[in-house]
Design an enzyme around this catalytic site. Structure first.
Site, PDB file in Angstrom:
ATOM      1  N   GLU A 190       0.817  -1.206   0.000  1.00  9.19           N
ATOM      2  CA  GLU A 190       0.000   0.000   0.000  1.00  9.19           C
ATOM      3  C   GLU A 190       0.860   1.269   0.000  1.00  9.19           C
ATOM      4  O   GLU A 190       1.706   1.459   0.876  1.00  9.19           O
ATOM      5  CB  GLU A 190      -0.943   0.001   1.214  1.00  9.19           C
ATOM      6  CG  GLU A 190      -1.916   1.152   1.214  1.00  9.19           C
ATOM      7  CD  GLU A 190      -3.080   0.943   2.170  1.00  9.19           C
ATOM      8  OE1 GLU A 190      -3.840   1.911   2.389  1.00  9.19           O
ATOM      9  OE2 GLU A 190      -3.242  -0.178   2.693  1.00  9.19           O
ATOM     10  N   VAL A 191       0.613   2.117  -0.982  1.00  8.66           N
ATOM     11  CA  VAL A 191       1.200   3.448  -1.105  1.00  8.66           C
ATOM     12  C   VAL A 191       2.721   3.414  -0.970  1.00  8.66           C
ATOM     13  O   VAL A 191       3.312   4.098  -0.134  1.00  8.66           O
ATOM     14  CB  VAL A 191       0.566   4.440  -0.095  1.00  8.66           C
ATOM     15  CG1 VAL A 191       0.887   5.874  -0.522  1.00  8.66           C
ATOM     16  CG2 VAL A 191      -0.926   4.272  -0.023  1.00  8.66           C
TER      17      VAL A 191
END
Length: 260
Positions: free
Chosen positions: A155-156
């Protein structure tokens, strides 16, 4: 045809898969009708309903962070979910718990990069923008490999970092805002549908604006209820066409019975 865990592993590097986090049975049905490869949900009450709504879509059940506090609880919850029809289990717990689940042949997915449940330590920000932090993401991926996970949500994480790590690991890497160099592109259905309230993540692309349509629908409900109350108050509800009639003869007989 539904993707099994083996299929997801074998498709690494072959084509991008698509995954949605669904929040309702209707979303699960729509995801299958749209040809989405994978859905995920942590809704304990509806997991069997999600399975029934999308029987040909790979269904990942997400264990709640902090729910299973040890390996035995995690395995029990995972087995219950698999019995209810889940195909794999997302688990953001420690590597020891992941390893214990893997030893029981539970197909498990880990999480690296920004982990919202642990954001009190990192804040809600991209992870891996420095070389040292990026290397720690890689180390966590390696630890998931060693623990026996078959996939990891990333994630990210900056796209070049995520792409490089994805190419280095046999795990299927699920991108949540980490770019197209991963194996699966993952978004929340509520973001795709424009249902999100408050902050919308930068990586979330909105394809509809259902929130405003829901607001219009709610206003229509309110207006309809207000009009109903008005008609009751002014005597225009109910009218003859909305009532059951009785013949004058039968009404007279009824009155006679009352008199007797």
């Amino acid at each position: 045809m539904k993707l099994e865990v083996r299929d997801i592993i074998e498709l690494k590097g072959q084509r991008q898969l698509v995954e949605l986090n669904v929040a309702s049975v209707e979303q699960a049905q729509a995801a299958e009708a749209a040809g989405i490869d994978m859905i995920v949900s942590g809704n304990l009450a509806n997991r069997a309903a999600y399975r029934a709504a999308a029987p040909q879509t790979h269904f990942t059940f997400g264990l709640k962070y902090g729910g299973p506090i040890n390996a035995d609880q995690a395995k029990r919850e995972a087995f219950d979910a698999l019995e209810a029809g889940a195909d794999s289990i997302y688990c953001p717990a420690g590597f020891d718990i992941i390893e214990a689940m893997s030893r029981e042949a539970i197909p498990v997915i880990g999480h690296v990069g920004l982990i919202p449940q642990k954001a009190r330590w990192t804040g809600f920000r991209a992870v891996g923008k420095t070389a040292e932090e990026a290397f720690r993401v890689l180390e966590d991926v390696r630890r998931y490999e060693n623990a026996g996970a078959f996939a990891v949500e990333m994630e990210v994480v900056p796209e070049p970092i995520a792409s490089r790590i994805s190419a280095m690991t046999p795990l299927s890497v699920i991108s949540m805002g980490s770019g197209g160099g991963c194996d699966v592109q993952y978004l929340f259905a509520i973001d795709v549908l424009g249902e999100t309230e408050g902050h919308v993540p930068r990586h979330a692309r909105r394809y509809r604006d259902l929130r405003s349509r829901y607001a219009e629908l709610q206003q229509e409900r309110t207006d309809a209820f207000r009009e109903f109350a008005r008609d009751v108050t002014n005597g225009s509800f109910p009218v003859a066409g909305e009532l059951v009639s009785v013949t004058p003869d039968e009404l007279a007989k009824f009155e006679a019975l009352i008199e007797e």
